[in-house]
Design a protein around this motif. Structure first.
Motif, short mmCIF file in Angstrom:
data_model
loop_
_atom_site.label_atom_id
_atom_site.label_comp_id
_atom_site.label_asym_id
_atom_site.label_seq_id
_atom_site.Cartn_x
_atom_site.Cartn_y
_atom_site.Cartn_z
N ILE A 126 0.85 -1.21 0.00
CA ILE A 126 0.00 0.00 0.00
C ILE A 126 0.88 1.25 0.00
CG2 ILE A 126 -1.80 1.27 1.25
CD1 ILE A 126 -2.76 -1.42 2.38
N ALA A 135 -2.66 5.33 -5.19
CA ALA A 135 -3.58 5.26 -4.05
C ALA A 135 -3.52 6.58 -3.29
CB ALA A 135 -3.18 4.10 -3.15
N PHE A 144 -7.56 2.75 -3.54
CA PHE A 144 -6.89 2.61 -4.83
C PHE A 144 -7.56 3.56 -5.81
CE2 PHE A 144 -5.98 0.90 -8.98
CZ PHE A 144 -4.65 0.54 -8.88
N LEU A 183 -7.95 -0.08 0.26
CA LEU A 183 -6.77 -0.93 0.46
C LEU A 183 -6.54 -1.11 1.96
CD1 LEU A 183 -4.37 0.80 -2.11
CD2 LEU A 183 -5.61 -1.35 -2.42
N TRP A 184 -6.86 -0.04 2.69
CA TRP A 184 -6.64 -0.04 4.14
C TRP A 184 -7.82 0.67 4.79
CZ3 TRP A 184 -3.16 -2.57 6.99
CH2 TRP A 184 -2.98 -2.21 8.31
N PRO A 203 -6.37 -4.37 6.70
CA PRO A 203 -6.35 -4.36 5.24
C PRO A 203 -7.73 -4.61 4.63
CG PRO A 203 -5.42 -6.41 6.10
CD PRO A 203 -5.72 -5.55 7.28
N ILE A 207 -6.47 -6.46 -1.37
CA ILE A 207 -5.01 -6.32 -1.27
C ILE A 207 -4.40 -7.55 -0.58
CG2 ILE A 207 -4.99 -5.06 0.94
CD1 ILE A 207 -2.76 -4.13 -2.01
N GLN A 241 -4.02 -3.69 -8.47
CA GLN A 241 -3.05 -3.47 -7.38
C GLN A 241 -1.69 -4.06 -7.71
OE1 GLN A 241 -6.30 -4.30 -3.81
NE2 GLN A 241 -5.20 -5.94 -4.78
N TYR A 245 1.54 -1.95 -8.61
CA TYR A 245 2.61 -2.03 -7.59
C TYR A 245 3.94 -2.42 -8.21
CZ TYR A 245 5.32 -4.26 -3.85
OH TYR A 245 6.33 -4.66 -3.00
#
Ligand code: AMP
Ligand code: ZN
Length: 503
Positions: A126, A135, A144, A183-184, A203, A207, A241, A245
């Motif tokens: 993240i 994000a 995201f 995502l969180w 989370p 993710i 993601q 990433y």
């Protein structure tokens, strides 16, 4: 023969070429552990079990990761309802899941990571996504940014413009785009939480799977699987993601999704309240009936579940069982009396065995067409039943050889599909005795297994009197024994509640 696999990403069957020669790396989305699994979930795990078994049959070494989603709103809510901690709920249903998998004889995954044990990797992902502009943070939540990933929608085949804040997505003023996903999540007091650069939180679901699959399988692994309901948004989000990433693609080479189990044309799901639990089915039928029910339909087609489907699968199981039993019984009566001299009929039967095997493989190579593969097995069963009748009427010297070959072939093909897999024979999950004894059925079966083992030990000591005594007394109780090369098989005579094989 080459294996063809339907790839949800390209919407067509493609030749299967793994990332690394001879090896297959796969990830199957595991359960969110807050209740017992239902028949729909059971289908997903059985389908990927058979895919895995067939890949092994083709000579691949398969490394399979299947997670436990053990932190989630549903778990937290269930914990509140029951006055327990989320962790207690998660551990309880993890165990229940493992029991069900063992009962279904699903080969355990190579690794079973928990989301809660992957938090550092999740936070790292993240953090990088925020740094790269994929994000953004709002009040301790991280979302995201779907507009930062132009290929968003490529798996489910929809474009961002087409997507609206549908029923499944609540419009949240704080989000830049309605399709942006968490995502969180900042945690509320009393909820499980971990420290993070954005404050205490936990989370999001998507993710977790990206982090766990990348951790164990790396970018570009071979197969990612789950039910069709996971295509969107779960797997679409995993792709966004993971590719955002790493800056690489593809995240996954082949996306495989199983069709739904429906009840009266509606998807079986907890929210609709139309679920039947795997363990409820297993109280009434042997695990192979459930397996046959699933495998008699191609994995991408829907299954209409109900009494009729169960009865049909049960009849199919009886047909297989009875044939194998009759062949075994015949072999027991004809030990030693063999000669390789074959009649013309036997030469062609023997040749047909290769043909049956070839057609079985051809079916499975065609996107794991288990329905066709089973039809081939049933044709072979029919052929062997006929041959057995012929042998009873007009015995030939090579009879026992052909019967043994036919029976071995039926068993071998069945076992590729996980049917007639002995509890002790494979890498089935270990389930402790307390769990095994939880139901009366399994307890009786365990007792019969024990008596059969005592009898085998008596035979090994040449105590035939005791061995015969056990056989006779079991027969009085309606349990027939059949001594095969790989061990002693037993069954309840008639429509008894269960059967098994003890080695
Ligand atoms: P869940 O715990 O809801 O994520 O489900 C576990 C697995 O079962 C996932 O792969 C789902 O896609 C799959 N699944 C859920 N419901 C059904 C259903 N009715 N038919 C087939 N697969 C299902
Ligand atoms: Zn997942």
């Amino acid at each position: 023969m080459t294996l063809k696999v339907h790839n949800t990403m390209t919407r067509r069957k493609e030749e299967f070429v793994p990332r690394e020669e001879g090896k297959v790396y796969m990830y199957v989305c595991g359960p969110t552990v807050y209740n017992y699994i239902h028949v729909g979930n059971g289908r997903a795990y059985l389908v990927f079990d058979v895919i895995r078994r067939y890949l092994r049959y083709k000579g691949y070494e398969v490394f399979c990761v299947q997670n436990f989603t053990d932190v989630d709103d549903k778990i937290i809510n269930k914990a509140k309802e029951e006055g327990k901690s989320p962790e207690e709920i998660a551990r309880f249903y993890e165990r229940a899941f493992l029991e069900d998998m063992a009962a279904l004889r699903v080969i355990p995954p190579s690794v079973t990571p928990r989301a809660t044990e992957t938090i550092p990797e999740i936070i790292e992902m993240i953090r990088t996504l925020v740094e790269k502009g994929h994000a953004y943070v709002v009040d301790g939540d991280v979302y995201f940014r779907v507009t930062s990933f132009p290929e968003y929608g490529k798996l489910s085949g929809r474009s961002l413009e087409e997507m609206r804040a549908g029923e499944r997505v609540e419009v949240d003023e704080r989000k830049e785009h309605p399709m942006d996903f968490a995502l969180w999540k900042a945690s509320k007091p009393g909820e499980p939480s971990w420290d993070s650069p954005w404050g205490p939180g936990r989370p999001g679901w998507h993710i977790e799977c990206s982090a766990m699959s990348l951790k164990y399988l790396g970018m570009g692994f071979d197969i990612h699987g789950g039910g069709q309901d996971l295509i969107f948004p779960h797997h679409e989000n995993e792709i966004a993601q993971s590719e955002a990433y790493t800056g690489q693609k593809p995240f996954v080479r082949y996306w495989i999704h199983n069709g739904f189990v429906n009840i009266r044309e509606e998807k079986m799901s907890k929210s609709l309240g139309n679920i039947v639990l795997v363990r409820e089915v297993l109280q009434r039928y042997p695990a192979d009936v459930m397996r046959l029910l699933v495998l008699q339909t191609h994995y991408r087609s829907p299954i209409d579940f109900g009494e009729e489907a169960l009865e049909e699968a049960s009849r199919a199981y009886e047909r297989l069982e009875n044939c194998l039993f009759a062949l075994g019984e015949y072999l027991e009566r004809h030990q030693g009396a063999v000669s390789p001299m074959r009649t013309q009929r036997e030469v062609s039967l023997s040749d047909s065995f290769f043909e049956f095997e070839r057609r079985f493989e051809e079916a499975m190579d065609d996107d794991f067409n288990t329905a066709r593969a089973l039809a081939v097995i049933f044709e072979l069963v029919k052929e062997m039943n006929t041959y057995l009748q012929e042998q009873e009427a007009f015995p030939t010297p090579a009879g026992p050889i052909l019967v043994e070959q036919g029976r071995d072939l039926i068993l071998r093909l069945c076992r590729v599909l996980g049917l007639f897999d002995t509890p002790s024979g494979g890498e089935t999950c270990e389930v402790d005795e307390e769990v095994k004894g939880a139901e009366a059925g399994p307890r009786i079966e365990a007792l019969v297994d024990l008596l059969v083992e005592v009898r085998s030990r008596a035979r090994a000591r040449k105590d035939y009197e005791m061995a015969d005594f056990i056989r006779e007394r079991l027969k009085d109780l309606g349990i027939r024994l059949d001594d095969l090369r790989e061990g002693t098989r037993w069954k309840f005579v008639g429509s008894g509640p269960g059967k098994g094989t003890s080695n």
